[in-house]
Design a protein around this motif. Structure first.
Motif, PDB file in Angstrom:
ATOM      1  N   THR A 249       0.840  -1.208   0.000  1.00 14.66           N
ATOM      2  CA  THR A 249       0.000   0.000   0.000  1.00 14.66           C
ATOM      3  C   THR A 249       0.870   1.250   0.000  1.00 14.66           C
ATOM      4  N   SER A 250       1.871   1.281   0.878  1.00 13.00           N
ATOM      5  CA  SER A 250       2.697   2.494   0.959  1.00 13.00           C
ATOM      6  C   SER A 250       3.488   2.694  -0.330  1.00 13.00           C
ATOM      7  N   LYS A 251       3.881   1.591  -0.975  1.00 11.89           N
ATOM      8  CA  LYS A 251       4.603   1.708  -2.246  1.00 11.89           C
ATOM      9  C   LYS A 251       3.694   2.328  -3.314  1.00 11.89           C
ATOM     10  N   LYS A 252       2.429   1.833  -3.382  1.00 14.00           N
ATOM     11  CA  LYS A 252       1.487   2.376  -4.363  1.00 14.00           C
ATOM     12  C   LYS A 252       1.261   3.870  -4.138  1.00 14.00           C
ATOM     13  N   LEU A 253       1.306   4.296  -2.879  1.00 19.38           N
ATOM     14  CA  LEU A 253       1.062   5.704  -2.553  1.00 19.38           C
ATOM     15  C   LEU A 253       2.330   6.544  -2.642  1.00 19.38           C
ATOM     16  N   GLY A 254       3.461   5.889  -2.903  1.00 14.05           N
ATOM     17  CA  GLY A 254       4.724   6.615  -3.019  1.00 14.05           C
ATOM     18  C   GLY A 254       5.248   7.124  -1.688  1.00 14.05           C
ATOM     19  N   LEU A 255       4.888   6.433  -0.595  1.00 13.58           N
ATOM     20  CA  LEU A 255       5.344   6.850   0.735  1.00 13.58           C
ATOM     21  C   LEU A 255       6.462   5.931   1.215  1.00 13.58           C
ATOM     22  N   SER A 256       7.555   6.520   1.715  1.00 12.34           N
ATOM     23  CA  SER A 256       8.651   5.685   2.200  1.00 12.34           C
ATOM     24  C   SER A 256       8.280   5.060   3.548  1.00 12.34           C
ATOM     25  N   ARG A 257       8.939   3.956   3.882  1.00 12.10           N
ATOM     26  CA  ARG A 257       8.632   3.191   5.094  1.00 12.10           C
ATOM     27  C   ARG A 257       8.743   4.061   6.358  1.00 12.10           C
ATOM     28  N   ASP A 258       9.631   5.090   6.327  1.00  8.91           N
ATOM     29  CA  ASP A 258       9.784   5.896   7.547  1.00  8.91           C
ATOM     30  C   ASP A 258       8.604   6.831   7.801  1.00  8.91           C
ATOM     31  N   LYS A 259       7.631   6.859   6.877  1.00 11.11           N
ATOM     32  CA  LYS A 259       6.400   7.635   7.111  1.00 11.11           C
ATOM     33  C   LYS A 259       5.237   6.733   7.511  1.00 11.11           C
ATOM     34  N   VAL A 260       5.517   5.438   7.655  1.00 17.71           N
ATOM     35  CA  VAL A 260       4.455   4.472   7.934  1.00 17.71           C
ATOM     36  C   VAL A 260       4.647   3.922   9.350  1.00 17.71           C
ATOM     37  N   VAL A 261       3.589   3.965  10.144  1.00 18.07           N
ATOM     38  CA  VAL A 261       3.662   3.429  11.507  1.00 18.07           C
ATOM     39  C   VAL A 261       3.342   1.931  11.447  1.00 18.07           C
ATOM     40  N   VAL A 262       4.249   1.131  11.967  1.00 17.37           N
ATOM     41  CA  VAL A 262       4.094  -0.330  11.926  1.00 17.37           C
ATOM     42  C   VAL A 262       4.196  -0.894  13.346  1.00 17.37           C
ATOM     43  N   THR A 263       3.154  -1.589  13.772  1.00 19.27           N
ATOM     44  CA  THR A 263       3.181  -2.258  15.085  1.00 19.27           C
ATOM     45  C   THR A 263       2.749  -3.723  14.971  1.00 19.27           C
ATOM     46  N   VAL A 264       2.405  -4.152  13.730  1.00 26.80           N
ATOM     47  CA  VAL A 264       1.866  -5.501  13.540  1.00 26.80           C
ATOM     48  C   VAL A 264       2.823  -6.578  14.052  1.00 26.80           C
ATOM     49  N   ASP A 265       4.130  -6.284  14.012  1.00 28.04           N
ATOM     50  CA  ASP A 265       5.110  -7.271  14.471  1.00 28.04           C
ATOM     51  C   ASP A 265       4.904  -7.631  15.934  1.00 28.04           C
ATOM     52  N   ARG A 266       4.406  -6.666  16.738  1.00 23.36           N
ATOM     53  CA  ARG A 266       4.318  -6.887  18.178  1.00 23.36           C
ATOM     54  C   ARG A 266       2.931  -7.278  18.693  1.00 23.36           C
ATOM     55  N   HIS A 267       1.863  -7.091  17.872  1.00 25.66           N
ATOM     56  CA  HIS A 267       0.546  -7.512  18.373  1.00 25.66           C
ATOM     57  C   HIS A 267      -0.326  -8.225  17.344  1.00 25.66           C
ATOM     58  N   GLY A 268       0.246  -8.520  16.166  1.00 23.19           N
ATOM     59  CA  GLY A 268      -0.562  -9.218  15.166  1.00 23.19           C
ATOM     60  C   GLY A 268      -1.767  -8.383  14.760  1.00 23.19           C
ATOM     61  N   ASN A 269      -2.741  -9.058  14.148  1.00 26.68           N
ATOM     62  CA  ASN A 269      -3.957  -8.375  13.682  1.00 26.68           C
ATOM     63  C   ASN A 269      -4.968  -8.337  14.831  1.00 26.68           C
ATOM     64  N   THR A 270      -5.190  -7.138  15.380  1.00 28.71           N
ATOM     65  CA  THR A 270      -6.164  -6.991  16.477  1.00 28.71           C
ATOM     66  C   THR A 270      -7.459  -6.368  15.964  1.00 28.71           C
ATOM     67  N   SER A 271      -7.731  -6.531  14.673  1.00 25.83           N
ATOM     68  CA  SER A 271      -8.977  -6.075  14.050  1.00 25.83           C
ATOM     69  C   SER A 271      -9.238  -4.598  14.360  1.00 25.83           C
ATOM     70  N   ALA A 272     -10.382  -4.263  14.938  1.00 24.25           N
ATOM     71  CA  ALA A 272     -10.727  -2.840  15.138  1.00 24.25           C
ATOM     72  C   ALA A 272      -9.789  -2.125  16.095  1.00 24.25           C
ATOM     73  N   ALA A 273      -8.981  -2.857  16.850  1.00 25.17           N
ATOM     74  CA  ALA A 273      -8.057  -2.213  17.794  1.00 25.17           C
ATOM     75  C   ALA A 273      -6.731  -1.840  17.142  1.00 25.17           C
ATOM     76  N   SER A 274      -6.470  -2.345  15.934  1.00 29.02           N
ATOM     77  CA  SER A 274      -5.103  -2.236  15.403  1.00 29.02           C
ATOM     78  C   SER A 274      -4.695  -0.805  15.074  1.00 29.02           C
ATOM     79  N   VAL A 275      -5.589  -0.039  14.457  1.00 26.23           N
ATOM     80  CA  VAL A 275      -5.236   1.335  14.074  1.00 26.23           C
ATOM     81  C   VAL A 275      -5.031   2.224  15.313  1.00 26.23           C
ATOM     82  N   PRO A 276      -5.950   2.215  16.296  1.00 21.77           N
ATOM     83  CA  PRO A 276      -5.692   3.066  17.468  1.00 21.77           C
ATOM     84  C   PRO A 276      -4.514   2.594  18.312  1.00 21.77           C
ATOM     85  N   LEU A 277      -4.182   1.300  18.288  1.00 18.09           N
ATOM     86  CA  LEU A 277      -2.970   0.833  18.980  1.00 18.09           C
ATOM     87  C   LEU A 277      -1.725   1.471  18.352  1.00 18.09           C
TER      88      LEU A 277
END
Ligand code: UT7
Length: 321
Positions: free
Chosen positions: A258-286
């Protein structure tokens, strides 16, 4: 004068200790750390304790968000909880949370849009505030997905976790949420569902999460890039002007595509999936809470939140912090 809704506080909560991929192997699941990390980027997830509910985890996150906002729970006039794993069939998780927080009289309801639930709920709260009827809203994403996982299905059980995140929105003369976009395609209900129900005192159908992984993957990458562009266009900015992208935390390969399609580098993307997996509706506010609290997201910056999930549903919220 225009009324905007502005984020006044954020909070999150993860239950217990992290459960690593190797811990899952030790529990007898036929998988490996190498497979899970390579395919998804997930290294650990958190699992609710026996009896711990979505409303209880939501309360933990909500209290932190209220403290950051400097708002007492009694002042809230709107409470929306996004969840697919409510405590009960009824009353709503929002009413249970309202009672636990000691608020009386606020509008309170649950919103069900699976993994897009938080962006749906934030968008709905924004519309309440902009209409002038409500001034102080609590929006929570809270999930106990571990209870709807088939722990014998290695294709799904390694992907999900439990947790909660919360945002307090306040009416403001300053922006605020700049644009939102919400979509669904009910012709795709079958690719991600829990196709069971309670009837005549029994569970009928299948009470476990079922997913066509590759169909979900392809659809997610397509709609997440499209809805990001739609939201930016509605706000009159180019996607390249975003300071931060916070996509649904389901799979690092979906996030990267997704970030590649939008032309955004990884340092502009917040990533936490490595530490809590997919928490569905909680994932974005986490993820939002982490990036605000560690100082990455600064006041005045433009942030795009994105969700995608069962329904099929997807959506985005663009705001100036
Ligand atoms: O909120 C949205 C939620 N959903 C998602 O984001 C999921 C989107 N989809 C995905 O992330 C990916 O499709 C998965 C990670 C779920 C699966 O990755 P994949 O590359 O599509 O794998 P696959 O389903 O095609 O399975 C490939 C192989 C199969 O073995 P064979 O038939 O090639 O011998 C599976 O049996 O991987 C096997 N496999 C596993 N092996 C080890 C499936 N799950 C596992 C596992 N550990 N946990």
């Amino acid at each position: 004068m225009s009324i905007y809704s502005r984020i006044a506080g954020v909070g999150s909560y993860l239950p217990g200790n992290p459960v690593s991929n190797d811990d899952l192997v030790a529990r007898g699941i036929d998988t490996s750390d190498e497979w899970i990390v390579t395919r998804t980027g997930i290294r650990a997830r958190h699992l609710a304790a026996a009896g711990q509910t979505s409303s209880q985890m939501g309360r933990e996150a909500a209290e932190k968000a209220l403290a950051m906002a400097g708002i007492d729970a009694a002042e809230l006039d709107l409470i929306i909880v996004a969840t697919s794993t409510p405590d009960y069939i009824f009353p709503s998780t929002a009413c249970l949370l309202q009672g636990a927080l000691g608020n009386k009289g606020a509008t309170a309801f649950d919103l069900q849009a699976v993994c897009s639930g938080f962006v749906y709920a934030l968008s709905v709260a924004d519309k309440f505030i902009r209409s002038g009827t409500h001034k102080k809203a609590l929006v929570v994403g809270a999930e106990t997905f571990s209870r709807i996982l088939d722990w014998k299905d290695r294709g799904t059980c390694v992907l999900f976790g439990d947790g909660a995140g919360a945002v307090v929105l306040e009416a403001s003369a300053q922006p605020g949420i700049l644009a939102t976009a919400l979509h669904a395609d009910g012709s795709q209900v079958g690719i991600l569902s829990v196709p069971g129900q309670v009837a005549a005192g029994q569970v009928t159908g299948d009470p476990f999460l079922r997913m066509e992984g590759q169909a979900v993957f392809k659809t997610a990458v397509r709609v997440l890039a499209d809805v990001a562009e739609e939201c930016c266009t509605a706000a009159g900015i180019a996607s390249g002007e975003l300071d931060w992208l916070i996509p649904h935390q389901a799979n690092i390969r979906i996030i990267d595509a997704t970030s590649k399609k939008l032309g955004l580098s990884r340092d502009k993307v917040v990533v936490t999936v490595d530490r809590h997996g997919n928490t569905s509706a909680a994932s974005v506010p986490l993820a939002l809470d982490e990036a605000v609290r560690d100082g990455r997201i600064q006041r005045g910056q433009k942030v795009l939140l994105e969700g995608v999930g069962g329904g099929f549903t997807w959506g985005a919220v663009l705001f100036q912090f």
